[in-house]
Design a protein around this motif. Sequence first.
Motif, PDB file in Angstrom:
ATOM      1  N   LEU A   1      -6.216 -40.712 -18.881  1.00 56.24           N
ATOM      2  CA  LEU A   1      -6.551 -41.917 -19.658  1.00 56.24           C
ATOM      3  C   LEU A   1      -5.423 -42.951 -19.674  1.00 56.24           C
TER       4      LEU A   1
ATOM      5  N   PHE B   1      -6.856 -34.615 -19.745  1.00 60.62           N
ATOM      6  CA  PHE B   1      -7.724 -35.780 -19.968  1.00 60.62           C
ATOM      7  C   PHE B   1      -6.919 -36.979 -20.479  1.00 60.62           C
TER       8      PHE B   1
ATOM      9  N   LEU C   1     -17.520 -25.074 -23.337  1.00 60.21           N
ATOM     10  CA  LEU C   1     -16.505 -25.793 -22.557  1.00 60.21           C
ATOM     11  C   LEU C   1     -17.156 -26.895 -21.721  1.00 60.21           C
TER      12      LEU C   1
ATOM     13  N   LEU D   1      -6.764 -28.786 -21.350  1.00 54.56           N
ATOM     14  CA  LEU D   1      -7.746 -29.765 -20.841  1.00 54.56           C
ATOM     15  C   LEU D   1      -7.557 -31.106 -21.551  1.00 54.56           C
TER      16      LEU D   1
ATOM     17  N   LEU E   1     -14.042 -13.330 -20.143  1.00 53.62           N
ATOM     18  CA  LEU E   1     -15.062 -14.001 -19.330  1.00 53.62           C
ATOM     19  C   LEU E   1     -14.870 -13.722 -17.853  1.00 53.62           C
TER      20      LEU E   1
ATOM     21  N   LYS F   1     -21.163 -18.158 -22.026  1.00 50.61           N
ATOM     22  CA  LYS F   1     -19.909 -18.347 -22.760  1.00 50.61           C
ATOM     23  C   LYS F   1     -19.171 -19.602 -22.280  1.00 50.61           C
ATOM     24  N   PHE F   2     -19.442 -20.043 -21.060  1.00 50.93           N
ATOM     25  CA  PHE F   2     -18.800 -21.250 -20.548  1.00 50.93           C
ATOM     26  C   PHE F   2     -19.450 -22.518 -21.106  1.00 50.93           C
TER      27      PHE F   2
ATOM     28  N   MET G   1     -23.410 -13.617 -20.240  1.00 44.61           N
ATOM     29  CA  MET G   1     -21.992 -13.815 -19.925  1.00 44.61           C
ATOM     30  C   MET G   1     -21.719 -15.267 -19.531  1.00 44.61           C
TER      31      MET G   1
ATOM     32  N   SER H   1     -16.849 -35.543 -23.523  1.00 46.69           N
ATOM     33  CA  SER H   1     -15.598 -36.296 -23.624  1.00 46.69           C
ATOM     34  C   SER H   1     -15.415 -37.293 -22.482  1.00 46.69           C
ATOM     35  N   LEU H   2     -16.096 -37.089 -21.367  1.00 41.12           N
ATOM     36  CA  LEU H   2     -15.883 -37.980 -20.225  1.00 41.12           C
ATOM     37  C   LEU H   2     -16.229 -39.443 -20.510  1.00 41.12           C
TER      38      LEU H   2
ATOM     39  N   LEU I   1      -8.570 -25.488 -24.494  1.00 39.37           N
ATOM     40  CA  LEU I   1      -8.881 -26.810 -25.054  1.00 39.37           C
ATOM     41  C   LEU I   1      -7.664 -27.729 -25.000  1.00 39.37           C
TER      42      LEU I   1
ATOM     43  N   ILE J   1     -15.983 -41.102 -23.061  1.00 42.75           N
ATOM     44  CA  ILE J   1     -15.154 -41.727 -24.091  1.00 42.75           C
ATOM     45  C   ILE J   1     -14.207 -42.756 -23.471  1.00 42.75           C
TER      46      ILE J   1
ATOM     47  N   LEU K   1     -18.197 -29.718 -23.957  1.00 37.48           N
ATOM     48  CA  LEU K   1     -17.040 -30.511 -24.375  1.00 37.48           C
ATOM     49  C   LEU K   1     -16.629 -31.492 -23.271  1.00 37.48           C
ATOM     50  N   LEU K   2     -16.575 -30.984 -22.037  1.00 38.92           N
ATOM     51  CA  LEU K   2     -16.193 -31.837 -20.909  1.00 38.92           C
ATOM     52  C   LEU K   2     -17.190 -32.977 -20.734  1.00 38.92           C
TER      53      LEU K   2
END
Lengths: 128, 150
Positions: B145, B141, A8, B137, B49, A4-5, A1, A15-16, B134, A18, A11-12
């Motif tokens: 920026l 973000f 995400l 977020l 979830l 599943k996070f 379970m 992307s930080l 998505l 960038i 992605l975080l």
Amino acid sequence: MRLKFLPLAILLAVSLPIAPAYAHHGWSWTETGFFRLEGIIKSIYVGNPHVTMDVDVEGTTWRVELAPLAPTNAAGFTEASAAIGDEVTAIGNRSADHGESRMKAVRIIVNGRTYDVYPDRAKAIEGV
Amino acid sequence: MIEALAAWGPGVFLRTSVWLYPLVSALHILGIGMMVCCVLLMDAAVLGLWGRRAGQQAVIAALRPVAVAALVVAALSGLLLFSVRPGEYLANPAFRLKLALLGLALANALFFIVFSGKALADGWRRGLAGLSALLWLGVLFCGRLIGFLD
């Protein structure tokens, strides 16, 4: 379970970093050594979140960023301090990206007065 | 219109106010924080979830009004912050991307609200919920920026 996070979280995490090196915030986008700019004020903005000037230097327009409004005012610099057409000298740190004409000013000299908008950093200025 | 907004009373006042600007900025963060938190919890519920499948509707019923109220706070405070230097922000790529993502996120939310009854298959609901997380977020973000891009 819990897994599943994971997408995400990935992605975080990805992307930080960038966030580009050049920026308004902080000094990370600037060069270390002091830089001196002299020109004519094309436009000026005295307000939140940052005080800025556009300065013409032999046909190139430079964006000169001062401190946020409160410390800029505390340094004595207000809307009455400078106007379009005034000659200005800005001493501070140039953008590390020389492709952009941008600097963050520590000291501004205009109309015969000197304003240290970042007083602690201005202490390090010597004959720049 | 941009000139009119730049000359708008509250924006002019905010431009030179040392205390009000950080206050409105803090309100903006409060609105964003509450909204995105509620949105992510609702998305997680739809995705299965968080909580039991049967509790999904209860989660949405409890959190959606909070999210909408927080969105109003974020939007109004955001408009005030924008009105301080509208031309500068419109020229900022991060700001433009943020607005585009905001439009998509709102459209996605509206689509979900309108069709989420029995009309949407479970796969669709999950897909929209994942997209929602998505997009919001992304809005958050890109908003962060703005101060780092020009």
